[in-house]
Design a protein around this motif. Structure first.
Motif, short mmCIF file in Angstrom:
data_model
loop_
_atom_site.label_atom_id
_atom_site.label_comp_id
_atom_site.label_asym_id
_atom_site.label_seq_id
_atom_site.Cartn_x
_atom_site.Cartn_y
_atom_site.Cartn_z
N GLN A 49 -14.18 3.05 25.49
CA GLN A 49 -14.20 1.59 25.38
C GLN A 49 -13.99 1.14 23.93
O GLN A 49 -14.77 0.35 23.37
CB GLN A 49 -15.50 1.01 25.96
CG GLN A 49 -15.60 1.11 27.47
CD GLN A 49 -14.64 0.15 28.16
OE1 GLN A 49 -14.88 -1.04 28.24
NE2 GLN A 49 -13.54 0.68 28.67
N SER A 50 -12.95 1.67 23.31
CA SER A 50 -12.61 1.31 21.93
C SER A 50 -11.11 1.49 21.75
O SER A 50 -10.43 2.03 22.62
CB SER A 50 -13.37 2.19 20.94
OG SER A 50 -12.93 3.54 21.05
N SER A 51 -10.61 1.01 20.61
CA SER A 51 -9.17 1.11 20.34
C SER A 51 -8.93 1.55 18.91
O SER A 51 -9.74 1.28 18.01
CB SER A 51 -8.46 -0.23 20.56
OG SER A 51 -8.49 -0.62 21.91
N ASN A 66 -1.24 7.36 33.89
CA ASN A 66 -0.85 6.67 32.67
C ASN A 66 -1.08 7.52 31.42
O ASN A 66 -0.60 7.17 30.34
CB ASN A 66 -1.63 5.36 32.54
CG ASN A 66 -0.74 4.21 32.10
OD1 ASN A 66 0.46 4.23 32.34
ND2 ASN A 66 -1.32 3.22 31.46
N SER A 67 -1.82 8.60 31.55
CA SER A 67 -2.14 9.44 30.39
C SER A 67 -1.38 10.75 30.40
O SER A 67 -1.70 11.67 29.66
CB SER A 67 -3.65 9.71 30.35
OG SER A 67 -4.38 8.51 30.22
N THR A 95 -5.79 2.36 23.30
CA THR A 95 -7.09 1.99 23.86
C THR A 95 -7.68 3.14 24.65
O THR A 95 -7.08 3.60 25.63
CB THR A 95 -6.97 0.74 24.75
OG1 THR A 95 -6.48 -0.34 23.94
CG2 THR A 95 -8.30 0.35 25.35
N ASP A 96 -8.82 3.62 24.22
CA ASP A 96 -9.53 4.71 24.88
C ASP A 96 -10.37 4.12 26.00
O ASP A 96 -11.40 3.46 25.76
CB ASP A 96 -10.41 5.44 23.86
CG ASP A 96 -11.00 6.73 24.41
OD1 ASP A 96 -11.22 6.79 25.64
OD2 ASP A 96 -11.25 7.66 23.62
N VAL A 132 -6.71 8.01 28.60
CA VAL A 132 -7.89 8.89 28.56
C VAL A 132 -7.59 10.09 27.67
O VAL A 132 -8.36 11.04 27.64
CB VAL A 132 -8.29 9.33 29.99
CG1 VAL A 132 -8.76 8.15 30.82
CG2 VAL A 132 -7.13 10.07 30.69
N ASP A 133 -6.46 10.06 26.98
CA ASP A 133 -6.05 11.14 26.08
C ASP A 133 -5.75 10.55 24.71
O ASP A 133 -4.60 10.49 24.26
CB ASP A 133 -4.82 11.85 26.66
CG ASP A 133 -4.36 13.02 25.80
OD1 ASP A 133 -5.12 13.42 24.89
OD2 ASP A 133 -3.24 13.51 26.02
N ILE A 134 -6.78 10.10 24.00
CA ILE A 134 -6.58 9.44 22.71
C ILE A 134 -6.03 10.39 21.66
O ILE A 134 -5.39 9.98 20.69
CB ILE A 134 -7.91 8.81 22.23
CG1 ILE A 134 -7.65 7.76 21.13
CG2 ILE A 134 -8.88 9.89 21.76
CD1 ILE A 134 -6.93 6.55 21.63
#
Length: 541
Positions: free
Chosen positions: A492-494, A420-421, A487-488, A454-456
């Motif tokens: 655990q944040s956005s 997904n990343s 969403t990272d 996982v790639d913010i």
């Protein structure tokens, strides 16, 4: 009408939506609903494709809508005729629909003949007496007269005037011309006289065959001689019905395409004399016929919704379908049904969890590939149980499914999140649309997209492109507000990307913050369903 029951997730399907649809369809098939068919309303995400490939499962069918179409309600086995059929043939098959399609040698629609056309032609008996304008195939004539060809060639056709030999023979020979047709009874002298005049066809009526001498005379003069059981009056009427349907068919008659909406066919039939329409495919080949009765009896396609219950997220045409069930883990939406239906809305982290529990309730185990897919849907929506929406029930269902599939949930999650990343072959525009949900609160339409990654850094680098896409969609889709959550999963944040001042004001009020730019930091927020939608709904409702 087709009897499929479509099990469908929401538009812009995420992994849980597709997994739940496929898993629940499998369960329904095994518990008495063989027509259950999983479907999707968009392309699978990279994460979903990873799961489908890993467990060797084909994606569910892509469904554009569930509007009732002509192909759903038509009679797929219509009576039809070739262009060389006779009017009498048409009269015998026309039936209650009062129309018969006419097709060419490749079954392409050439025209139609209606009951009114046949009646009008039948009443025009003077046409033949004054000289037929249409050529009549000899084979068709013999068949229509229920006759027998005693002399002459069965191939070819005839055209000319018709005489009934009721006059004296001396009078007949002064009127009849070569090539005409003479209809006469059991009178050998006028029969032979007509043959010697070189008529095109001699019809002997009454069921009494001509003499051997008369038959031989007809053969010698190459005159077609037909014997029929009918009387002179009926023969002249039947001759009028021997002409080919191609002579009087309506070549520009209305028809319906297989994929036309049933409502469009109703509008076409409204106010017309005909009560039915031929139905053709893309190559104009006849595939059916649809009548007003067929359209009135239409009752819509069977639909079961999973992972959503808001009309803005549902398949187009749902208002024409039969909504049978809803299976979801979101807040109660705005759907309406004319009668009670089965609804199961559970406060769990994924719809895949609900499906897994329904397998257990039925004392059934999903096959390993389905179990693996459901585990993937559960992992995706709960972020491997890190989401605040996750419950002990989700963890229990995940453990059970992993055991059946023979997989590790941690290893499965790593593969899904990596898939997904990977943004090498995508765009911000596609990412925004891939997991988009539209809500309506207080008369305001709100679009909220989300991507779990996982790639913010990718979203930080392309933030302005996301904002431009939201501004565009606000205009084209008539939204009042638009938001996008990056969403990272690891942190655990956005990061909430916002396209303008209106969204910033709403976000500050809804989340109790004081953001000033185009990106709102939301530490600890990972769930759109539980942490984003409720505060926005309270603010905008």
């Amino acid at each position: 009408m087709e009897n499929r029951v479509y099990i469908i997730g929401h538009k812009n399907p995420d992994t849980d939506s597709i997994a739940a649809a496929m898993g629940y369809a499998d369960l329904k098939q095994r518990t008495g609903m063989p027509q259950a068919t999983p479907a999707r309303l968009g392309d699978p995400s990279p994460e979903t494709r990873y799961l489908l490939e890993r467990f060797a499962l084909p994606p569910p069918m892509l469904l554009a809508d569930v509007y009732t179409r002509v192909g759903d309600v038509m009679n797929a086995h219509p009576q039809y005729l070739p262009t060389d059929a006779t009017m009498r043939d048409a009269g015998t098959v026309i039936g209650e629909k009062r129309i018969v399609p006419i097709v060419d040698a490749e079954c392409r629609l050439a025209g139609v003949v209606t009951l009114d056309d046949i009646a009008a032609r039948y009443l025009r008996e003077h046409d033949l007496a004054s000289g037929a304008q249409s050529r009549i195939a000899i084979q068709s004539m013999v068949r229509t007269l229920d006759g027998e060809l005693l002399a002459g060639d069965l191939e070819g056709d005839w055209q000319g005037r018709v005489w009934v030999g009721a006059m004296r023979t001396e009078s007949m020979v002064t009127l009849v011309q070569p090539g005409d047709m003479v209809v006469v009874g059991d009178r050998e002298r006028p029969q032979n006289a007509a043959i010697e005049l070189g008529v095109g066809c001699l019809v002997v009526v009454g069921g009494i065959p001509p003499s051997t001498e008369t038959v031989e005379l007809a053969r010698a003069h190459n005159v077609r001689l037909i014997a029929t059981p009918h009387d002179s009056y009926r023969v002249t009427r039947l001759l009028n019905l021997s002409i080919p349907v191609s002579e009087i068919m309506r070549r520009d008659a209305a028809y319906a395409d297989l994929d036309d909406l049933a409502q469009e066919a109703e509008e076409t039939l409204s106010g017309r004399e005909t009560v039915a329409l031929p139905v053709v495919d893309a190559d104009r080949r006849l595939v059916g016929i649809v009548s007003r009765g067929d359209l009135l009896r239409a009752h819509g396609k069977g639909v079961i919704l999973v992972d959503h219950n808001h009309s803005t997220q549902a398949v187009d045409g749902l208002e024409q379908a039969q909504l049978l069930e809803v299976l979801d883990h979101h807040n109660l939406g705005d759907l309406h049904t004319p009668e009670p239906i089965y609804m199961k809305l559970e406060p769990v982290g994924s719809t895949s969890t609900i499906v897994a529990e329904l397998y257990q309730d039925a004392a059934l185990d999903p096959a390993p590939p389905i179990a693996g897919l459901l585990a993937g849907g559960l992992v995706s929506d709960t972020l491997l149980f890190r989401s605040p929406t996750s419950t002990p029930r989700d963890r229990a269902a995940g453990t059970w499914l992993a055991g059946l599939a023979g997989i590790s949930l941690d290893e499965l999650a790593q593969g899904m999140f990596r898939a997904n990343s990977n943004y090498e072959h995508t765009t911000p525009q596609h990412l925004f649309a891939a997991n988009l949900k539209v809500f309506e609160w207080g008369g305001r339409r709100v679009g909220i997209g989300q991507a779990e990654t996982v790639d913010i850094a990718y979203f930080e680098q392309h933030a302005e492109e996301f904002r431009e896409e939201m501004r565009r969609l606000k205009q084209t889709e008539n939204w009042n507000y638009a938001f996008f959550l990056a969403t990272d999963i690891l942190a655990q944040s956005s990061k909430m990307l916002i396209p303008g001042d209106e969204e910033r004001v709403v976000a500050n009020r809804a989340f109790g913050i004081n953001a000033t730019g185009g990106c709102v930091e939301l530490p600890g927020v990972v769930s759109r369903k539980k942490q984003v939608v409720p505060p926005l709904a309270r603010e905008l409702a």
